[in-house]
Design a protein around this motif. Sequence first.
Motif, PDB file in Angstrom:
ATOM      1  N   LEU A   1       0.831  -1.203   0.000  1.00  0.00           N
ATOM      2  CA  LEU A   1       0.000   0.000   0.000  1.00  0.00           C
ATOM      3  C   LEU A   1       0.867   1.255   0.000  1.00  0.00           C
ATOM      4  O   LEU A   1       0.561   2.239  -0.657  1.00  0.00           O
ATOM      5  CB  LEU A   1      -0.930   0.005   1.216  1.00  0.00           C
ATOM      6  N   THR A   2       1.958   1.204   0.741  1.00  0.00           N
ATOM      7  CA  THR A   2       2.878   2.339   0.772  1.00  0.00           C
ATOM      8  C   THR A   2       3.485   2.549  -0.613  1.00  0.00           C
ATOM      9  O   THR A   2       3.577   3.673  -1.107  1.00  0.00           O
ATOM     10  CB  THR A   2       3.986   2.110   1.811  1.00  0.00           C
ATOM     11  N   LEU A   3       3.896   1.474  -1.246  1.00  0.00           N
ATOM     12  CA  LEU A   3       4.476   1.560  -2.584  1.00  0.00           C
ATOM     13  C   LEU A   3       3.452   2.063  -3.597  1.00  0.00           C
ATOM     14  O   LEU A   3       3.756   2.938  -4.418  1.00  0.00           O
ATOM     15  CB  LEU A   3       5.011   0.187  -2.997  1.00  0.00           C
ATOM     16  N   ALA A   4       2.233   1.560  -3.520  1.00  0.00           N
ATOM     17  CA  ALA A   4       1.189   1.983  -4.450  1.00  0.00           C
ATOM     18  C   ALA A   4       0.840   3.452  -4.249  1.00  0.00           C
ATOM     19  O   ALA A   4       0.652   4.206  -5.215  1.00  0.00           O
ATOM     20  CB  ALA A   4      -0.052   1.121  -4.287  1.00  0.00           C
ATOM     21  N   SER A   5       0.759   3.900  -2.994  1.00  0.00           N
ATOM     22  CA  SER A   5       0.435   5.305  -2.741  1.00  0.00           C
ATOM     23  C   SER A   5       1.573   6.211  -3.189  1.00  0.00           C
ATOM     24  O   SER A   5       1.344   7.316  -3.693  1.00  0.00           O
ATOM     25  CB  SER A   5       0.085   5.526  -1.268  1.00  0.00           C
ATOM     26  N   CYS A   6       2.811   5.779  -3.005  1.00  0.00           N
ATOM     27  CA  CYS A   6       3.955   6.582  -3.483  1.00  0.00           C
ATOM     28  C   CYS A   6       3.934   6.704  -5.000  1.00  0.00           C
ATOM     29  O   CYS A   6       4.199   7.778  -5.560  1.00  0.00           O
ATOM     30  CB  CYS A   6       5.270   5.967  -3.012  1.00  0.00           C
ATOM     31  N   LEU A   7       3.631   5.608  -5.671  1.00  0.00           N
ATOM     32  CA  LEU A   7       3.544   5.653  -7.137  1.00  0.00           C
ATOM     33  C   LEU A   7       2.395   6.565  -7.594  1.00  0.00           C
ATOM     34  O   LEU A   7       2.534   7.318  -8.550  1.00  0.00           O
ATOM     35  CB  LEU A   7       3.364   4.247  -7.698  1.00  0.00           C
ATOM     36  N   ALA A   8       1.270   6.495  -6.932  1.00  0.00           N
ATOM     37  CA  ALA A   8       0.120   7.320  -7.302  1.00  0.00           C
ATOM     38  C   ALA A   8       0.427   8.803  -7.096  1.00  0.00           C
ATOM     39  O   ALA A   8       0.099   9.647  -7.925  1.00  0.00           O
ATOM     40  CB  ALA A   8      -1.099   6.915  -6.503  1.00  0.00           C
ATOM     41  N   LEU A   9       1.067   9.124  -5.978  1.00  0.00           N
ATOM     42  CA  LEU A   9       1.412  10.521  -5.714  1.00  0.00           C
ATOM     43  C   LEU A   9       2.491  11.033  -6.659  1.00  0.00           C
ATOM     44  O   LEU A   9       2.468  12.187  -7.091  1.00  0.00           O
ATOM     45  CB  LEU A   9       1.855  10.689  -4.259  1.00  0.00           C
ATOM     46  N   SER A  10       3.441  10.174  -7.014  1.00  0.00           N
ATOM     47  CA  SER A  10       4.493  10.626  -7.931  1.00  0.00           C
ATOM     48  C   SER A  10       3.942  10.840  -9.345  1.00  0.00           C
ATOM     49  O   SER A  10       4.436  11.671 -10.087  1.00  0.00           O
ATOM     50  CB  SER A  10       5.658   9.639  -7.938  1.00  0.00           C
ATOM     51  N   ALA A  11       2.922  10.098  -9.707  1.00  0.00           N
ATOM     52  CA  ALA A  11       2.310  10.293 -11.022  1.00  0.00           C
ATOM     53  C   ALA A  11       1.647  11.655 -11.097  1.00  0.00           C
ATOM     54  O   ALA A  11       1.630  12.298 -12.151  1.00  0.00           O
ATOM     55  CB  ALA A  11       1.300   9.187 -11.290  1.00  0.00           C
ATOM     56  N   CYS A  12       1.125  12.144 -10.018  1.00  0.00           N
ATOM     57  CA  CYS A  12       0.488  13.461  -9.999  1.00  0.00           C
ATOM     58  C   CYS A  12       1.516  14.584  -9.978  1.00  0.00           C
ATOM     59  O   CYS A  12       1.207  15.722 -10.326  1.00  0.00           O
ATOM     60  CB  CYS A  12      -0.434  13.587  -8.794  1.00  0.00           C
ATOM     61  N   ALA A  13       2.715  14.273  -9.542  1.00  0.00           N
ATOM     62  CA  ALA A  13       3.739  15.306  -9.415  1.00  0.00           C
ATOM     63  C   ALA A  13       4.478  15.570 -10.721  1.00  0.00           C
ATOM     64  O   ALA A  13       5.211  16.550 -10.829  1.00  0.00           O
ATOM     65  CB  ALA A  13       4.745  14.903  -8.331  1.00  0.00           C
ATOM     66  N   VAL A  14       4.315  14.715 -11.734  1.00  0.00           N
ATOM     67  CA  VAL A  14       5.010  14.903 -13.016  1.00  0.00           C
ATOM     68  C   VAL A  14       4.327  16.042 -13.769  1.00  0.00           C
ATOM     69  O   VAL A  14       3.111  16.022 -13.959  1.00  0.00           O
ATOM     70  CB  VAL A  14       4.970  13.598 -13.844  1.00  0.00           C
ATOM     71  N   PRO A  15       5.097  17.039 -14.170  1.00  0.00           N
ATOM     72  CA  PRO A  15       4.466  18.149 -14.901  1.00  0.00           C
ATOM     73  C   PRO A  15       4.035  17.707 -16.300  1.00  0.00           C
ATOM     74  O   PRO A  15       4.707  16.923 -16.957  1.00  0.00           O
ATOM     75  CB  PRO A  15       5.571  19.199 -14.977  1.00  0.00           C
ATOM     76  N   ILE A  16       2.926  18.201 -16.705  1.00  0.00           N
ATOM     77  CA  ILE A  16       2.408  17.902 -18.034  1.00  0.00           C
ATOM     78  C   ILE A  16       2.846  19.041 -18.956  1.00  0.00           C
ATOM     79  O   ILE A  16       2.545  20.209 -18.707  1.00  0.00           O
ATOM     80  CB  ILE A  16       0.880  17.777 -18.026  1.00  0.00           C
ATOM     81  N   ILE A  17       3.582  18.693 -19.981  1.00  0.00           N
ATOM     82  CA  ILE A  17       4.090  19.697 -20.908  1.00  0.00           C
ATOM     83  C   ILE A  17       3.082  19.859 -22.039  1.00  0.00           C
ATOM     84  O   ILE A  17       2.803  18.917 -22.774  1.00  0.00           O
ATOM     85  CB  ILE A  17       5.466  19.290 -21.460  1.00  0.00           C
ATOM     86  N   MET A  18       2.574  21.062 -22.152  1.00  0.00           N
ATOM     87  CA  MET A  18       1.623  21.352 -23.217  1.00  0.00           C
ATOM     88  C   MET A  18       2.287  22.307 -24.199  1.00  0.00           C
ATOM     89  O   MET A  18       2.860  23.320 -23.793  1.00  0.00           O
ATOM     90  CB  MET A  18       0.345  21.961 -22.654  1.00  0.00           C
ATOM     91  N   PRO A  19       2.211  22.015 -25.484  1.00  0.00           N
ATOM     92  CA  PRO A  19       2.846  22.904 -26.462  1.00  0.00           C
ATOM     93  C   PRO A  19       2.115  24.245 -26.540  1.00  0.00           C
ATOM     94  O   PRO A  19       0.894  24.315 -26.432  1.00  0.00           O
ATOM     95  CB  PRO A  19       2.733  22.135 -27.776  1.00  0.00           C
ATOM     96  N   VAL A  20       2.898  25.290 -26.722  1.00  0.00           N
ATOM     97  CA  VAL A  20       2.333  26.626 -26.864  1.00  0.00           C
ATOM     98  C   VAL A  20       1.929  26.807 -28.324  1.00  0.00           C
ATOM     99  O   VAL A  20       2.731  26.574 -29.227  1.00  0.00           O
ATOM    100  CB  VAL A  20       3.378  27.692 -26.458  1.00  0.00           C
ATOM    101  N   PRO A  21       0.705  27.192 -28.566  1.00  0.00           N
ATOM    102  CA  PRO A  21       0.287  27.356 -29.965  1.00  0.00           C
ATOM    103  C   PRO A  21       1.045  28.509 -30.623  1.00  0.00           C
ATOM    104  O   PRO A  21       1.210  29.583 -30.048  1.00  0.00           O
ATOM    105  CB  PRO A  21      -1.215  27.648 -29.877  1.00  0.00           C
TER     106      PRO A  21
END
Length: 102
Positions: free
Chosen positions: A5-25
């Motif tokens: 559960l600790t490993l799964a929660s760490c993975l879930a939280l780290s997935a939210c911390a990755v910035p999403i790069i959106m191209p500028v039009p």
Amino acid sequence: MIRYLTLASCLALSACAVPIIMPVPMPAPEPEPMQAPQSAKERFATSVAANGCALTSANTDLIMADAVLSREDLARVMTELRAEGRGEIDGQAFRLITGACA
């Protein structure tokens, strides 16, 4: 179990911390202004001026192809230009006497 559960929660939280790069039009390029289509007289005058300012038997086919004119159109355009004072018959040639050929 707690370890998983600790490993799964760490993975879930780290997935939210990755910035999403959106191209500028990029701004759209300005379209080139459309040129109004030239009349048959103007196409003829431009073509004759580019070929020595005279329509002769040697360059008739070249000028007709360049100006996209038929024989009937060519006769009509030359008559109109002569009536307007923009062209004259000089021996065996039709000469423009205005514009770039003045």
